[in-house]
Design a protein around this motif. Structure first.
Motif, PDB file in Angstrom:
ATOM      1  N   ALA A  34       0.826  -1.205   0.000  1.00  0.00           N
ATOM      2  CA  ALA A  34       0.000   0.000   0.000  1.00  0.00           C
ATOM      3  C   ALA A  34       0.861   1.256   0.000  1.00  0.00           C
ATOM      4  O   ALA A  34       0.553   2.241  -0.689  1.00  0.00           O
ATOM      5  CB  ALA A  34      -0.919  -0.005   1.224  1.00  0.00           C
ATOM      6  N   LEU A  35       1.949   1.222   0.749  1.00  0.00           N
ATOM      7  CA  LEU A  35       2.843   2.385   0.803  1.00  0.00           C
ATOM      8  C   LEU A  35       3.555   2.596  -0.522  1.00  0.00           C
ATOM      9  O   LEU A  35       3.746   3.739  -0.961  1.00  0.00           O
ATOM     10  CB  LEU A  35       3.854   2.204   1.937  1.00  0.00           C
ATOM     11  N   ILE A  36       3.964   1.520  -1.177  1.00  0.00           N
ATOM     12  CA  ILE A  36       4.588   1.648  -2.496  1.00  0.00           C
ATOM     13  C   ILE A  36       3.602   2.256  -3.484  1.00  0.00           C
ATOM     14  O   ILE A  36       3.948   3.146  -4.271  1.00  0.00           O
ATOM     15  CB  ILE A  36       5.091   0.285  -2.993  1.00  0.00           C
ATOM     16  N   ALA A  37       2.347   1.782  -3.435  1.00  0.00           N
ATOM     17  CA  ALA A  37       1.323   2.330  -4.329  1.00  0.00           C
ATOM     18  C   ALA A  37       1.106   3.816  -4.062  1.00  0.00           C
ATOM     19  O   ALA A  37       0.989   4.621  -5.000  1.00  0.00           O
ATOM     20  CB  ALA A  37       0.017   1.559  -4.149  1.00  0.00           C
ATOM     21  N   CYS A  38       1.058   4.191  -2.792  1.00  0.00           N
ATOM     22  CA  CYS A  38       0.894   5.611  -2.442  1.00  0.00           C
ATOM     23  C   CYS A  38       2.077   6.433  -2.943  1.00  0.00           C
ATOM     24  O   CYS A  38       1.892   7.546  -3.452  1.00  0.00           O
ATOM     25  CB  CYS A  38       0.767   5.766  -0.931  1.00  0.00           C
ATOM     26  N   ALA A  39       3.275   5.889  -2.792  1.00  0.00           N
ATOM     27  CA  ALA A  39       4.471   6.602  -3.239  1.00  0.00           C
ATOM     28  C   ALA A  39       4.427   6.843  -4.748  1.00  0.00           C
ATOM     29  O   ALA A  39       4.799   7.922  -5.222  1.00  0.00           O
ATOM     30  CB  ALA A  39       5.722   5.813  -2.862  1.00  0.00           C
ATOM     31  N   VAL A  40       3.972   5.845  -5.495  1.00  0.00           N
ATOM     32  CA  VAL A  40       3.887   5.981  -6.957  1.00  0.00           C
ATOM     33  C   VAL A  40       2.855   7.051  -7.332  1.00  0.00           C
ATOM     34  O   VAL A  40       3.112   7.912  -8.187  1.00  0.00           O
ATOM     35  CB  VAL A  40       3.526   4.629  -7.609  1.00  0.00           C
ATOM     36  N   ILE A  41       1.689   7.005  -6.710  1.00  0.00           N
ATOM     37  CA  ILE A  41       0.618   7.956  -7.034  1.00  0.00           C
ATOM     38  C   ILE A  41       1.024   9.390  -6.682  1.00  0.00           C
ATOM     39  O   ILE A  41       0.861  10.313  -7.484  1.00  0.00           O
ATOM     40  CB  ILE A  41      -0.675   7.563  -6.293  1.00  0.00           C
ATOM     41  N   ILE A  42       1.560   9.567  -5.482  1.00  0.00           N
ATOM     42  CA  ILE A  42       1.993  10.905  -5.061  1.00  0.00           C
ATOM     43  C   ILE A  42       3.150  11.390  -5.922  1.00  0.00           C
ATOM     44  O   ILE A  42       3.194  12.556  -6.342  1.00  0.00           O
ATOM     45  CB  ILE A  42       2.404  10.883  -3.576  1.00  0.00           C
ATOM     46  N   GLY A  43       4.082  10.490  -6.211  1.00  0.00           N
ATOM     47  CA  GLY A  43       5.231  10.852  -7.038  1.00  0.00           C
ATOM     48  C   GLY A  43       4.825  11.276  -8.437  1.00  0.00           C
ATOM     49  O   GLY A  43       5.377  12.230  -8.996  1.00  0.00           O
ATOM     50  N   LEU A  44       3.855  10.566  -9.003  1.00  0.00           N
ATOM     51  CA  LEU A  44       3.378  10.919 -10.342  1.00  0.00           C
ATOM     52  C   LEU A  44       2.744  12.303 -10.341  1.00  0.00           C
ATOM     53  O   LEU A  44       3.030  13.133 -11.216  1.00  0.00           O
ATOM     54  CB  LEU A  44       2.371   9.878 -10.827  1.00  0.00           C
ATOM     55  N   GLY A  45       1.890  12.563  -9.356  1.00  0.00           N
ATOM     56  CA  GLY A  45       1.246  13.872  -9.287  1.00  0.00           C
ATOM     57  C   GLY A  45       2.256  14.997  -9.121  1.00  0.00           C
ATOM     58  O   GLY A  45       2.140  16.045  -9.762  1.00  0.00           O
ATOM     59  N   LEU A  46       3.262  14.769  -8.292  1.00  0.00           N
ATOM     60  CA  LEU A  46       4.280  15.795  -8.065  1.00  0.00           C
ATOM     61  C   LEU A  46       5.115  16.041  -9.310  1.00  0.00           C
ATOM     62  O   LEU A  46       5.353  17.198  -9.692  1.00  0.00           O
ATOM     63  CB  LEU A  46       5.181  15.378  -6.907  1.00  0.00           C
ATOM     64  N   SER A  47       5.565  14.978  -9.955  1.00  0.00           N
ATOM     65  CA  SER A  47       6.406  15.149 -11.144  1.00  0.00           C
ATOM     66  C   SER A  47       5.636  15.811 -12.282  1.00  0.00           C
ATOM     67  O   SER A  47       6.200  16.612 -13.043  1.00  0.00           O
ATOM     68  CB  SER A  47       6.978  13.800 -11.593  1.00  0.00           C
ATOM     69  N   GLN A  48       4.344  15.516 -12.402  1.00  0.00           N
ATOM     70  CA  GLN A  48       3.529  16.186 -13.423  1.00  0.00           C
ATOM     71  C   GLN A  48       3.385  17.674 -13.120  1.00  0.00           C
ATOM     72  O   GLN A  48       3.423  18.506 -14.031  1.00  0.00           O
ATOM     73  CB  GLN A  48       2.151  15.525 -13.509  1.00  0.00           C
ATOM     74  N   TYR A  49       3.218  17.988 -11.843  1.00  0.00           N
ATOM     75  CA  TYR A  49       3.121  19.393 -11.443  1.00  0.00           C
ATOM     76  C   TYR A  49       4.407  20.138 -11.769  1.00  0.00           C
ATOM     77  O   TYR A  49       4.370  21.253 -12.317  1.00  0.00           O
ATOM     78  CB  TYR A  49       2.823  19.470  -9.947  1.00  0.00           C
ATOM     79  N   LEU A  50       5.543  19.528 -11.467  1.00  0.00           N
ATOM     80  CA  LEU A  50       6.827  20.168 -11.756  1.00  0.00           C
ATOM     81  C   LEU A  50       7.038  20.305 -13.264  1.00  0.00           C
ATOM     82  O   LEU A  50       7.616  21.300 -13.722  1.00  0.00           O
ATOM     83  CB  LEU A  50       7.965  19.357 -11.135  1.00  0.00           C
ATOM     84  N   ALA A  51       6.567  19.315 -14.013  1.00  0.00           N
ATOM     85  CA  ALA A  51       6.690  19.385 -15.473  1.00  0.00           C
ATOM     86  C   ALA A  51       5.914  20.578 -16.028  1.00  0.00           C
ATOM     87  O   ALA A  51       6.397  21.301 -16.912  1.00  0.00           O
ATOM     88  CB  ALA A  51       6.191  18.084 -16.102  1.00  0.00           C
ATOM     89  N   LYS A  52       4.733  20.811 -15.499  1.00  0.00           N
ATOM     90  CA  LYS A  52       3.938  21.950 -15.956  1.00  0.00           C
ATOM     91  C   LYS A  52       4.657  23.260 -15.657  1.00  0.00           C
ATOM     92  O   LYS A  52       4.616  24.195 -16.476  1.00  0.00           O
ATOM     93  CB  LYS A  52       2.571  21.940 -15.270  1.00  0.00           C
ATOM     94  N   TRP A  67       7.089   3.033 -17.052  1.00  0.00           N
ATOM     95  CA  TRP A  67       8.393   2.432 -17.336  1.00  0.00           C
ATOM     96  C   TRP A  67       9.193   2.236 -16.053  1.00  0.00           C
ATOM     97  O   TRP A  67       9.844   1.197 -15.857  1.00  0.00           O
ATOM     98  CB  TRP A  67       9.170   3.329 -18.304  1.00  0.00           C
ATOM     99  N   LEU A  68       9.153   3.239 -15.184  1.00  0.00           N
ATOM    100  CA  LEU A  68       9.938   3.173 -13.950  1.00  0.00           C
ATOM    101  C   LEU A  68       9.448   2.055 -13.035  1.00  0.00           C
ATOM    102  O   LEU A  68      10.251   1.323 -12.444  1.00  0.00           O
ATOM    103  CB  LEU A  68       9.879   4.509 -13.214  1.00  0.00           C
ATOM    104  N   VAL A  69       8.131   1.939 -12.900  1.00  0.00           N
ATOM    105  CA  VAL A  69       7.578   0.887 -12.038  1.00  0.00           C
ATOM    106  C   VAL A  69       7.931  -0.486 -12.582  1.00  0.00           C
ATOM    107  O   VAL A  69       8.344  -1.391 -11.833  1.00  0.00           O
ATOM    108  CB  VAL A  69       6.051   1.043 -11.902  1.00  0.00           C
ATOM    109  N   ILE A  70       7.780  -0.653 -13.899  1.00  0.00           N
ATOM    110  CA  ILE A  70       8.070  -1.947 -14.525  1.00  0.00           C
ATOM    111  C   ILE A  70       9.536  -2.325 -14.360  1.00  0.00           C
ATOM    112  O   ILE A  70       9.876  -3.500 -14.170  1.00  0.00           O
ATOM    113  CB  ILE A  70       7.680  -1.923 -16.020  1.00  0.00           C
ATOM    114  N   ALA A  71      10.425  -1.325 -14.417  1.00  0.00           N
ATOM    115  CA  ALA A  71      11.863  -1.606 -14.345  1.00  0.00           C
ATOM    116  C   ALA A  71      12.395  -1.585 -12.921  1.00  0.00           C
ATOM    117  O   ALA A  71      13.160  -2.471 -12.523  1.00  0.00           O
ATOM    118  CB  ALA A  71      12.634  -0.594 -15.193  1.00  0.00           C
ATOM    119  N   ALA A  72      12.002  -0.590 -12.136  1.00  0.00           N
ATOM    120  CA  ALA A  72      12.640  -0.365 -10.839  1.00  0.00           C
ATOM    121  C   ALA A  72      12.308  -1.440  -9.805  1.00  0.00           C
ATOM    122  O   ALA A  72      13.204  -1.931  -9.110  1.00  0.00           O
ATOM    123  CB  ALA A  72      12.259   1.011 -10.304  1.00  0.00           C
TER     124      ALA A  72
END
Length: 288
Positions: A34-52, A67-72
């Motif tokens: 559950a924590l890994i899933a939360c980290a992925v969701i929060i991380g995605l939202g943050l990186s998208q915000y920074l990209a904007k 790609w990162l989840v599949i590889a990392a």
């Protein structure tokens, strides 16, 4: 169950309530997953915000996260299993049991870098541009994910009587430490250190944005690697379950390598005043 974590005794003498977050019959959800899933969701939202904020299409970050989840995650597991093969060779059925813990961050970093390089090449995006956008999410995700070690009663340090000591059940204590009940909560040390590094990276990102000073591509990512590795080197020395190669703590050795590479990269950028090698040409980078 969740409320039991935050009893008055938690501060100064705390213990895991167990690895299961929720269970209904044979179906269960573990804290670690559950924590890994939360980290992925929060991380995605943050990186998208920074990209904007950098005028980069945030959809690139959505694709990259897959790609990162599949590889990392598989690479983090493979790395861990390799250095714990003496245990897993006796119980090969546990190799795929990622929910029980056993993910090595250095394996995840190696897998993530390879996946990001391939993605950047395919999409014709500067690798270092992507790396800078993802770096804050990675270190924040690490801070969140470390709490999975708490719920699994793993990744703790040597015995201690400090006020913030961590109680470890007898069946989770390493051989030779059975008579000790309380240990350094090294998962907590690393999580707090990661939060500090996250704050540093975000401060640099927004200062650079406001000042329009334009830090050179790769700076934030390299600082992330160096800062994280400095803390990890010290914390790893406290642990009782380090991945070992003979008498060598692998995480400390890798931390030194990463620090050295990060310093070389920063010297390349700011002393030699040259751009870091990338998967696309300089002209393409300038056009983007």
């Amino acid at each position: 169950m969740i409320s039991s974590i935050f009893t008055p005794s938690f501060i100064g003498n705390f213990t895991s309530p167990g690895p299961i977050l929720f269970q209904l019959g044979p179906f269960s959800i573990r804290w670690y997953g559950a924590l890994i899933a939360c980290a992925v969701i929060i991380g995605l939202g943050l990186s998208q915000y920074l990209a904007k904020r950098r005028c980069i299409n945030p959809e690139f970050l959505s694709e990259l996260m897959i790609w990162l989840v599949i590889a990392a995650i598989p690479c983090a597991r493979i790395y861990y299993v390799i250095f714990q093969w003496s245990d897993y060779s006796q119980h090969p059925e546990r190799i795929l049991a990622v929910w029980r813990g056993g993910l090595a961050i250095h394996g995840a970093i190696l897998g993530g870098i390879v996946a990001s390089l391939l993605f950047a090449r395919l999409k014709q995006i500067a690798f270092w541009q992507l790396a800078d956008l993802v770096a804050p999410s990675l270190i924040l995700g690490q801070a969140i994910g470390r709490w999975g070690n708490f719920f699994n009663s793993e990744a703790f340090g040597r015995p201690t009587n400090l006020p913030w000591k961590l109680f470890i059940p007898l069946d989770h204590r390493p051989v030779g430490y059975e008579k000790y009940s309380y240990f350094h909560p090294t998962f907590l040390y690393e999580s707090l250190w990661d939060v500090i590094v996250f704050g540093l990276l975000m401060t640099l990102f927004f200062h650079d944005f406001k000042a329009r000073s334009h830090l050179k591509l790769g700076t934030i990512f390299l600082l992330n690697l160096i800062s994280y590795s400095l803390g990890r080197f010290w914390i790893e020395g406290l642990r009782t379950d380090s991945l070992m190669l003979g008498s060598l703590r692998i995480a400390q050795f890798m931390s030194l390598i990463v620090i050295l590479l990060g310093l070389v990269g920063l010297s390349w950028l700011y002393i030699l005043s040259r751009s870091l090698p990338d998967v696309i040409s300089k002209r393409s980078l300038e056009d983007s």
